[in-house]
Design a protein around this motif. Structure first.
Motif, PDB file in Angstrom:
ATOM      1  N   ALA A 118       0.862  -1.179   0.000  1.00 43.29           N
ATOM      2  CA  ALA A 118       0.000   0.000   0.000  1.00 43.29           C
ATOM      3  C   ALA A 118       0.896   1.226   0.000  1.00 43.29           C
ATOM      4  N   TYR A 126      -2.382   0.700  -4.601  1.00 44.80           N
ATOM      5  CA  TYR A 126      -2.047  -0.589  -3.997  1.00 44.80           C
ATOM      6  C   TYR A 126      -1.599  -1.550  -5.097  1.00 44.80           C
ATOM      7  N   ASP A 231      -8.578   0.792   5.023  1.00 45.86           N
ATOM      8  CA  ASP A 231      -8.943  -0.518   5.576  1.00 45.86           C
ATOM      9  C   ASP A 231      -9.831  -1.296   4.607  1.00 45.86           C
ATOM     10  N   LEU A 234      -7.573  -2.712   1.979  1.00 47.79           N
ATOM     11  CA  LEU A 234      -6.738  -3.791   2.521  1.00 47.79           C
ATOM     12  C   LEU A 234      -7.562  -5.058   2.734  1.00 47.79           C
ATOM     13  N   LEU A 245       1.381  -7.924   3.899  1.00 49.58           N
ATOM     14  CA  LEU A 245       1.109  -6.542   3.532  1.00 49.58           C
ATOM     15  C   LEU A 245       2.297  -5.677   3.932  1.00 49.58           C
TER      16      LEU A 245
END
Length: 299
Positions: A118, A126, A231, A234, A245
């Motif tokens: 990210a 991303y 969020d 993700l 990540l």
């Protein structure tokens, strides 16, 4: 003349360049201003050259070496063909490949490993690598994307300042400071917004995080909303089966306390930075003729 490898990491705030030998060992680095080829291609091109010339100078190499160099440029705004064509036709290098700035961040952070990165800075984007295939999420630009970015935080702060000025929402120390900066003039804020680039908004991001840490209601609101966008992305990445990540970019450490925990998901520290990733890709590219095409999956 030796043929050098050049890596470029060009984002919405600054452009960094590095020159390396055939073995990938970095000999010199340089830095200049913003290099978003979509919002300001002429300036981006100038900053690419300035940063590269500075890298050659630090390495003690003549600037004439640019014309024989192989370069990989990770640039914000690379997903618009017209902007890429404009820049590619004017680059000073013998061979050059323009890729997403997030691809060089991925290579720097994870090397050739699988996982997701990210990139959280002036913009947000991303990248995911799974079994050698790279895909990307976000990165659609400030006007229609980049949720959670520094630019969006700054824009949101100015919006809140105007709402406070009009008495629609309560004033907080953060919005009061912004109004004072603009002489308490909505017209001054509007004039700023009329010509502002993402980096201009992004300069307010640090103040938003500082205010949020101090409990300022607007700062907390803006950061929570932005962290929620991150969020959500993700979560979508983890749903694809990604288990590693990595958060990179200037806002990454500021966001960490505001993001949700994900049990069983490793948050890895980046192995290196995006500039190192760009150099690594330039070394790979120099060994290929024609340049390699980074295999990307459809989103």
């Amino acid at each position: 003349m030796d043929h050098y490898r050049v890596g470029i990491d060009g984002g919405g705030t600054r452009c960094r360049a590095a020159v390396a030998g055939a073995d990938g060992r970095i000999l010199g680095r340089g830095i200049s201003g913003a290099a978003n080829i979509l919002t300001d291609p002429e300036t981006a091109l100038a900053h690419i050259r300035l940063a590269t010339e500075a890298a050659f100078q630090e390495a003690g190499l003549p600037a004439s070496g640019l014309s024989a160099a192989t370069a990989v440029l990770g640039l914000a705004g690379n997903n618009v063909a017209d902007a890429v064509s404009f820049i590619a036709a004017r680059l000073p290098f013998a061979r050059a490949q323009i890729v997403s700035d997030v691809l060089v961040a991925l290579q720097g952070a994870l090397g050739d490993r699988d996982g997701a990165v990210a990139s959280l800075g002036t913009g947000t984007v991303y990248s995911i690598r799974q079994q050698g295939t790279v895909s990307m999420l976000g990165g659609h630009g400030f006007k229609v994307g980049d949720l959670g970015s520094g630019a969006r935080l700054g824009q949101g702060l100015l919006q809140e300042a105007l709402l406070a000025h009009d008495g629609i929402r309560p004033t907080t120390p953060l919005t009061e400071a912004v109004l004072a900066e603009f002489g308490r003039s909505p017209e001054a804020i509007i004039a700023f917004a009329h010509t502002a680039h993402p980096a201009d908004y992004g300069r307010y991001a640090g103040r938003v995080f500082s205010a949020a840490a101090a409990g300022d209601a607007v700062g907390v609101q803006l950061v929570r909303m932005a962290a929620g966008h991150i969020d959500q992305t993700l979560d979508a990445i983890v749903a694809r089966g990604v288990r590693t990540l990595c958060l990179v970019g200037g806002l990454a450490p500021l966001y960490r306390p505001w993001l949700a925990d994900r049990p069983g998901i490793a948050i890895a520290e980046p192995a290196a930075d995006a500039l190192t990733g760009a150099v690594a890709l330039a070394v790979q590219a120099s060994a290929s003729d024609p340049f390699p095409n980074h295999r990307e999956a459809a989103q």
